[in-house]
Every structure is written in C-alpha cells, then in structure tokens.
Design a protein around this motif. Structure first.
Motif, PDB file in Angstrom:
ATOM      1  N   MET A 234     -46.178 -14.534 -23.530  1.00 12.91           N
ATOM      2  CA  MET A 234     -47.348 -15.406 -23.397  1.00 12.91           C
ATOM      3  C   MET A 234     -48.625 -14.574 -23.423  1.00 12.91           C
ATOM      4  O   MET A 234     -48.666 -13.467 -22.897  1.00 12.91           O
ATOM      5  CB  MET A 234     -47.260 -16.199 -22.088  1.00 12.91           C
ATOM      6  N   ARG A 235     -49.686 -15.153 -23.993  1.00 12.77           N
ATOM      7  CA  ARG A 235     -50.931 -14.389 -24.170  1.00 12.77           C
ATOM      8  C   ARG A 235     -52.127 -14.991 -23.445  1.00 12.77           C
ATOM      9  O   ARG A 235     -53.088 -14.273 -23.168  1.00 12.77           O
ATOM     10  CB  ARG A 235     -51.257 -14.283 -25.654  1.00 12.77           C
ATOM     11  N   GLU A 236     -52.104 -16.292 -23.134  1.00  9.58           N
ATOM     12  CA  GLU A 236     -53.333 -16.922 -22.638  1.00  9.58           C
ATOM     13  C   GLU A 236     -53.163 -17.652 -21.308  1.00  9.58           C
ATOM     14  O   GLU A 236     -54.042 -18.399 -20.899  1.00  9.58           O
ATOM     15  CB  GLU A 236     -53.868 -17.899 -23.687  1.00  9.58           C
ATOM     16  N   GLY A 237     -52.059 -17.484 -20.630  1.00 15.57           N
ATOM     17  CA  GLY A 237     -51.867 -18.161 -19.356  1.00 15.57           C
ATOM     18  C   GLY A 237     -51.157 -19.496 -19.508  1.00 15.57           C
ATOM     19  O   GLY A 237     -50.851 -19.946 -20.614  1.00 15.57           O
ATOM     20  N   PHE A 238     -50.910 -20.149 -18.369  1.00 16.43           N
ATOM     21  CA  PHE A 238     -50.134 -21.382 -18.348  1.00 16.43           C
ATOM     22  C   PHE A 238     -51.019 -22.590 -18.633  1.00 16.43           C
ATOM     23  O   PHE A 238     -52.159 -22.672 -18.174  1.00 16.43           O
ATOM     24  CB  PHE A 238     -49.440 -21.551 -16.997  1.00 16.43           C
ATOM     25  N   ASP A 239     -50.459 -23.527 -19.368  1.00 15.43           N
ATOM     26  CA  ASP A 239     -51.184 -24.754 -19.704  1.00 15.43           C
ATOM     27  C   ASP A 239     -51.170 -25.751 -18.554  1.00 15.43           C
ATOM     28  O   ASP A 239     -52.156 -26.451 -18.311  1.00 15.43           O
ATOM     29  CB  ASP A 239     -50.552 -25.413 -20.943  1.00 15.43           C
ATOM     30  N   VAL A 240     -50.025 -25.844 -17.870  1.00 19.79           N
ATOM     31  CA  VAL A 240     -49.838 -26.824 -16.799  1.00 19.79           C
ATOM     32  C   VAL A 240     -49.267 -26.122 -15.579  1.00 19.79           C
ATOM     33  O   VAL A 240     -48.331 -25.321 -15.687  1.00 19.79           O
ATOM     34  CB  VAL A 240     -48.888 -27.960 -17.241  1.00 19.79           C
ATOM     35  N   GLY A 241     -49.837 -26.410 -14.421  1.00 20.17           N
ATOM     36  CA  GLY A 241     -49.325 -25.896 -13.155  1.00 20.17           C
ATOM     37  C   GLY A 241     -48.880 -27.041 -12.265  1.00 20.17           C
ATOM     38  O   GLY A 241     -49.564 -28.071 -12.188  1.00 20.17           O
ATOM     39  N   LEU A 242     -47.741 -26.873 -11.614  1.00 23.66           N
ATOM     40  CA  LEU A 242     -47.226 -27.853 -10.653  1.00 23.66           C
ATOM     41  C   LEU A 242     -47.075 -27.132  -9.319  1.00 23.66           C
ATOM     42  O   LEU A 242     -46.155 -26.329  -9.142  1.00 23.66           O
ATOM     43  CB  LEU A 242     -45.883 -28.426 -11.117  1.00 23.66           C
ATOM     44  N   GLU A 243     -47.980 -27.402  -8.376  1.00 21.07           N
ATOM     45  CA  GLU A 243     -47.973 -26.696  -7.098  1.00 21.07           C
ATOM     46  C   GLU A 243     -47.175 -27.514  -6.087  1.00 21.07           C
ATOM     47  O   GLU A 243     -47.575 -28.584  -5.671  1.00 21.07           O
ATOM     48  CB  GLU A 243     -49.406 -26.500  -6.606  1.00 21.07           C
ATOM     49  N   MET A 244     -46.020 -26.983  -5.685  1.00 19.93           N
ATOM     50  CA  MET A 244     -45.071 -27.718  -4.850  1.00 19.93           C
ATOM     51  C   MET A 244     -44.887 -27.120  -3.462  1.00 19.93           C
ATOM     52  O   MET A 244     -44.091 -27.640  -2.674  1.00 19.93           O
ATOM     53  CB  MET A 244     -43.697 -27.752  -5.545  1.00 19.93           C
ATOM     54  N   SER A 245     -45.568 -26.034  -3.148  1.00 19.36           N
ATOM     55  CA  SER A 245     -45.275 -25.308  -1.912  1.00 19.36           C
ATOM     56  C   SER A 245     -46.244 -25.601  -0.779  1.00 19.36           C
ATOM     57  O   SER A 245     -45.888 -25.466   0.395  1.00 19.36           O
ATOM     58  CB  SER A 245     -45.279 -23.804  -2.184  1.00 19.36           C
ATOM     59  N   GLY A 246     -47.480 -25.956  -1.104  1.00 21.12           N
ATOM     60  CA  GLY A 246     -48.504 -26.120  -0.076  1.00 21.12           C
ATOM     61  C   GLY A 246     -49.003 -24.815   0.499  1.00 21.12           C
ATOM     62  O   GLY A 246     -49.721 -24.798   1.501  1.00 21.12           O
ATOM     63  N   ARG A 247     -48.670 -23.710  -0.151  1.00 18.75           N
ATOM     64  CA  ARG A 247     -49.050 -22.383   0.343  1.00 18.75           C
ATOM     65  C   ARG A 247     -50.346 -21.908  -0.322  1.00 18.75           C
ATOM     66  O   ARG A 247     -50.477 -21.983  -1.549  1.00 18.75           O
ATOM     67  CB  ARG A 247     -47.941 -21.381   0.063  1.00 18.75           C
ATOM     68  N   PRO A 248     -51.304 -21.402   0.465  1.00 22.10           N
ATOM     69  CA  PRO A 248     -52.567 -20.932  -0.118  1.00 22.10           C
ATOM     70  C   PRO A 248     -52.368 -19.876  -1.195  1.00 22.10           C
ATOM     71  O   PRO A 248     -52.985 -19.934  -2.264  1.00 22.10           O
ATOM     72  CB  PRO A 248     -53.316 -20.354   1.094  1.00 22.10           C
ATOM     73  N   GLU A 249     -51.489 -18.898  -0.933  1.00 23.94           N
ATOM     74  CA  GLU A 249     -51.297 -17.824  -1.900  1.00 23.94           C
ATOM     75  C   GLU A 249     -50.690 -18.318  -3.201  1.00 23.94           C
ATOM     76  O   GLU A 249     -50.928 -17.752  -4.275  1.00 23.94           O
ATOM     77  CB  GLU A 249     -50.434 -16.703  -1.296  1.00 23.94           C
ATOM     78  N   ALA A 250     -49.910 -19.411  -3.114  1.00 22.38           N
ATOM     79  CA  ALA A 250     -49.296 -19.970  -4.319  1.00 22.38           C
ATOM     80  C   ALA A 250     -50.355 -20.595  -5.214  1.00 22.38           C
ATOM     81  O   ALA A 250     -50.371 -20.366  -6.432  1.00 22.38           O
ATOM     82  CB  ALA A 250     -48.232 -20.993  -3.945  1.00 22.38           C
ATOM     83  N   LEU A 251     -51.244 -21.392  -4.639  1.00 23.52           N
ATOM     84  CA  LEU A 251     -52.290 -22.020  -5.453  1.00 23.52           C
ATOM     85  C   LEU A 251     -53.256 -20.978  -6.000  1.00 23.52           C
ATOM     86  O   LEU A 251     -53.687 -21.061  -7.159  1.00 23.52           O
ATOM     87  CB  LEU A 251     -53.038 -23.074  -4.644  1.00 23.52           C
ATOM     88  N   ARG A 252     -53.577 -19.979  -5.199  1.00 23.16           N
ATOM     89  CA  ARG A 252     -54.477 -18.926  -5.685  1.00 23.16           C
ATOM     90  C   ARG A 252     -53.850 -18.178  -6.856  1.00 23.16           C
ATOM     91  O   ARG A 252     -54.506 -17.877  -7.861  1.00 23.16           O
ATOM     92  CB  ARG A 252     -54.814 -17.962  -4.548  1.00 23.16           C
ATOM     93  N   GLY A 253     -52.553 -17.845  -6.727  1.00 25.37           N
ATOM     94  CA  GLY A 253     -51.871 -17.165  -7.819  1.00 25.37           C
ATOM     95  C   GLY A 253     -51.781 -18.026  -9.058  1.00 25.37           C
ATOM     96  O   GLY A 253     -51.878 -17.532 -10.184  1.00 25.37           O
ATOM     97  N   MET A 254     -51.596 -19.332  -8.868  1.00 24.86           N
ATOM     98  CA  MET A 254     -51.550 -20.245 -10.008  1.00 24.86           C
ATOM     99  C   MET A 254     -52.894 -20.289 -10.718  1.00 24.86           C
ATOM    100  O   MET A 254     -52.969 -20.177 -11.951  1.00 24.86           O
ATOM    101  CB  MET A 254     -51.145 -21.637  -9.522  1.00 24.86           C
ATOM    102  N   LEU A 255     -53.977 -20.451  -9.957  1.00 32.95           N
ATOM    103  CA  LEU A 255     -55.312 -20.482 -10.565  1.00 32.95           C
ATOM    104  C   LEU A 255     -55.595 -19.223 -11.375  1.00 32.95           C
ATOM    105  O   LEU A 255     -56.188 -19.286 -12.453  1.00 32.95           O
ATOM    106  CB  LEU A 255     -56.379 -20.641  -9.473  1.00 32.95           C
ATOM    107  N   ALA A 256     -55.152 -18.079 -10.870  1.00 32.06           N
ATOM    108  CA  ALA A 256     -55.410 -16.812 -11.541  1.00 32.06           C
ATOM    109  C   ALA A 256     -54.630 -16.667 -12.838  1.00 32.06           C
ATOM    110  O   ALA A 256     -54.948 -15.794 -13.659  1.00 32.06           O
ATOM    111  CB  ALA A 256     -55.069 -15.646 -10.609  1.00 32.06           C
ATOM    112  N   ASN A 257     -53.633 -17.529 -13.060  1.00 29.51           N
ATOM    113  CA  ASN A 257     -52.766 -17.380 -14.226  1.00 29.51           C
ATOM    114  C   ASN A 257     -52.778 -18.600 -15.149  1.00 29.51           C
ATOM    115  O   ASN A 257     -51.914 -18.733 -16.003  1.00 29.51           O
ATOM    116  CB  ASN A 257     -51.329 -17.098 -13.770  1.00 29.51           C
ATOM    117  N   MET A 258     -53.805 -19.455 -14.988  1.00 32.26           N
ATOM    118  CA  MET A 258     -53.934 -20.617 -15.864  1.00 32.26           C
ATOM    119  C   MET A 258     -54.772 -20.263 -17.093  1.00 32.26           C
ATOM    120  O   MET A 258     -55.673 -19.435 -17.032  1.00 32.26           O
ATOM    121  CB  MET A 258     -54.599 -21.785 -15.126  1.00 32.26           C
ATOM    122  N   THR A 259     -54.458 -20.924 -18.200  1.00 32.22           N
ATOM    123  CA  THR A 259     -55.293 -20.791 -19.382  1.00 32.22           C
ATOM    124  C   THR A 259     -56.583 -21.579 -19.194  1.00 32.22           C
ATOM    125  O   THR A 259     -56.670 -22.457 -18.334  1.00 32.22           O
ATOM    126  CB  THR A 259     -54.549 -21.297 -20.630  1.00 32.22           C
TER     127      THR A 259
END
Length: 347
Positions: A234-259
C-alpha cells in the motif's frame, strides 16, 4: 420461569424464579432458545460505574437472543406480521415512535430509546415479551447460535457498511467479536485489503479464520500498522477505518494511517474523553462517523442477505453453555480468550 436477574445493587447475578411475562397490546411472547453474552451484560454483572448509573434492580438481563413465538396479542395477529411458531430475534432498542427522527423513519436515531435487558426486562430468561415492531422473523433456515447474535452482528454490519468498501483498503482496530464480524463483512463485501489490530494473540488468530489480509499485534509497537501497509504494497494509507476498541491509541493510530479523504466509522465506546489530532483530521479531510446500534430495519435485511450469500460467522462463536452454568459462561466471556459465548436455554 427461570431468569438471570440483577437482583441486588452489588456485583453478581442470580438465577431466580420470576413471573412469566405477558404479551400486552402490540406485543409477542417468545420462548427463548439461545442468548449471547454481551459486554453490556458483563458491565451489569460487575456493577461498575456505568451499570450503577444505568440499571435499576431487580432487572432481567439480556438483549441478544433467538426464540420461538408462542403467543401474539390480538392486534398483532390481525396484522399478520408475526405468528406463533415463527423463529425470531429482536431489535433491542425500543423507540418512542413519536419523536422527529422516529416519524421520519430514522428510528435508530430516537432520543428516547429504551434498552432491552438494561431498562426493560430482557431475554436471559425462559420467556421474553417484545413489541411486534421490534421482532425480526427469520425467513430462512439459520443456525441458532448465529441467530442469537444478530444484535452484535448488526453492529458490525452497520459499521462496516457505513462507507463503500469495494476495492478499498480497510483498517479495523479491535479484534473483539464485533470487530471480527466486521472484518468478515468487509471481506465479503469486496474490500481489497482488510487489516485488523489488537493486543490479544488469541483474538487475532480468530480474525485470521475469517480471512483478513493481516492480523497485527500492536503491543509495544508504534509502527505495526505502517509496517503492515508496506507488507501489502500500500502507498497512500487506508480508505476506510472501522474503530471497534474505544481505545484512544487505536483511534490516533488509525488517523495517522488514513489516506486523504478517508472515512472512519467509530463503534468502540471510550470509557472517558480523550484528545485526537484534529489538524490531521481537517487537513486530510477525513470523515468521522459515530455508530450506535443498527439501522431499523435496513441493517437486519443486510444481515440476512449476507448470511444467505455465504458469509460464515461460525469462527466467532467459541463457547456454548447451559443457562444453569451462567457463572462459568460469564467468566469465559470476561476472560478475553474467547469470541462470542452462547447460553442455551433448552439445556
């Protein structure tokens, strides 16, 4: 009848004899066959801060169930929508029917929702009564364990199908049962890559059984998601994120890896407020959507069609117990080395 009751304002549950409910006007009476244990039930058993605020004792727990209709009120019989002998599950959010959203057909957005097994006596019992408008009749043959978890399956479907998935790269944070079901839905719906993260090797192994592209253990790693992207080319990050954990670090990591222009559906419920990088959210033009429950009843149609189309949820179900062994079942569900745990009310 026998029922699992939150009888006292303290930790624990009690198996008790309680009066059998009746089918009032507009309602049906259902003989319960199987039920699923939810995180909400675990909170009520533990009687944590949320439960102390939300629950009034005595209360019969349970909102994930499948059963057989044994009685319908006269007005329900006249309508012909539900009949004795039907195999059914139930929508556990009971809405007012009169607010702006209900009148506009957006019942999942009702401000006055009442929760089955949280405010109203629920399905951890031999019988449960429910408004006919909340009953979902299973039209095709279905495994009872799967039918018992239509409620959490609906959460997964509602979240996963919030944004187009065909040929998209999807990141799921949290490999609990709903996260794993969402991964199965995303794969079935045509996503190109489906990556799921968690800190539990056991649950990541379960996720692999539903066909994820990568199951990433993020314990002690700040680059696991980036490394996963490189492994998949992959070159540009994820198109869709599904945050299922409710954990702050999970959402932050997801935001950092979205296209740029990506979309995030957030089902995981945080235990407290936390900060995120709003500059990243704004400058990358990311859409963040909160999800609660199921769309009534569009999500239920989607669930049935997905299963008819061959979606397999069996890897998610890892334990079944007689309702008489509820303590062992709840301990299993709370232990983390499990998927969905089922209580059998016929055993």
């Amino acid at each position: 009848m026998k029922a699992l009751v939150k009888a006292k304002a303290e930790p624990g549950l009690w198996l008790m004899d309680v009066p059998e409910p009746e089918a009032g006007p507009g309602e049906v009476l259902i003989k319960v066959l199987r039920t699923g244990i939810c995180g909400t039930d675990l909170h009520i058993r533990e009687y944590d801060g949320w439960a102390r605020q939300a629950v009034r004792t005595p209360l019969v727990l349970g909102h994930e169930f499948v059963g057989e209709v044994v009685e319908v009120a006269p007005d329900v019989a006249a309508a012909g929508t539900v009949a004795p002998g039907d195999l059914v599950s139930g929508e556990g959010h009971l809405v007012c029917g009169t607010c702006r959203n209900c009148r506009a057909g957006r019942r999942h957005l009702c401000r006055s929702t009442v929760g089955l097994g949280v405010v109203r006596d629920g399905a951890f019992a031999e019988y449960v009564s429910l408004p006919a408008s909340n009953v979902w009749v299973h039209k095709t043959k279905l495994d009872l364990d799967v039918a018992a978890i239509f409620d959490p399956f609906g959460n997964a479907v509602h979240t996963a199908l919030s944004f187009p998935l065909v040929n998209e790269d999807v990141l799921i944070t949290g490999a609990g049962p709903i996260g794993i079901m969402a991964a199965a839905v995303a794969r079935h719906a045509g996503a190109r890559n489906v990556v799921i993260t968690d800190v539990s090797p056991y649950r990541l192994e379960l996720a692999e059984k539903v066909g994820v592209s990568l199951a990433l253990d993020v314990r002690g790693s700040k680059t696991a998601i980036e490394d996963g992207q490189r492994r998949l080319g992959m070159r540009e990050g994820f198109d869709v994120g599904l945050e299922m954990s409710g954990r702050p670090e999970a959402l932050r990591g997801m935001l950092a890896n979205m296209t740029h222009g990506g979309s995030i559906a957030m089902l995981g419920l945080p235990s407290e407020e936390f900060s995120i990088d709003f500059a990243r959210l704004v400058t990358s033009m990311i859409t963040l959507k909160g999800i609660y429950g199921r769309e009534m009843f569009e999500t239920w149609y989607a669930m049935s069609v997905l299963l008819e189309g061959g979606l397999d949820l069996s890897p998610v179900i890892t334990g079944r117990y007689s309702y008489r062994d509820f303590d062992t079942a709840f301990d299993d569900a709370a232990g983390g080395r499990c998927g969905k745990v089922i209580l059998d009310w016929t055993a």
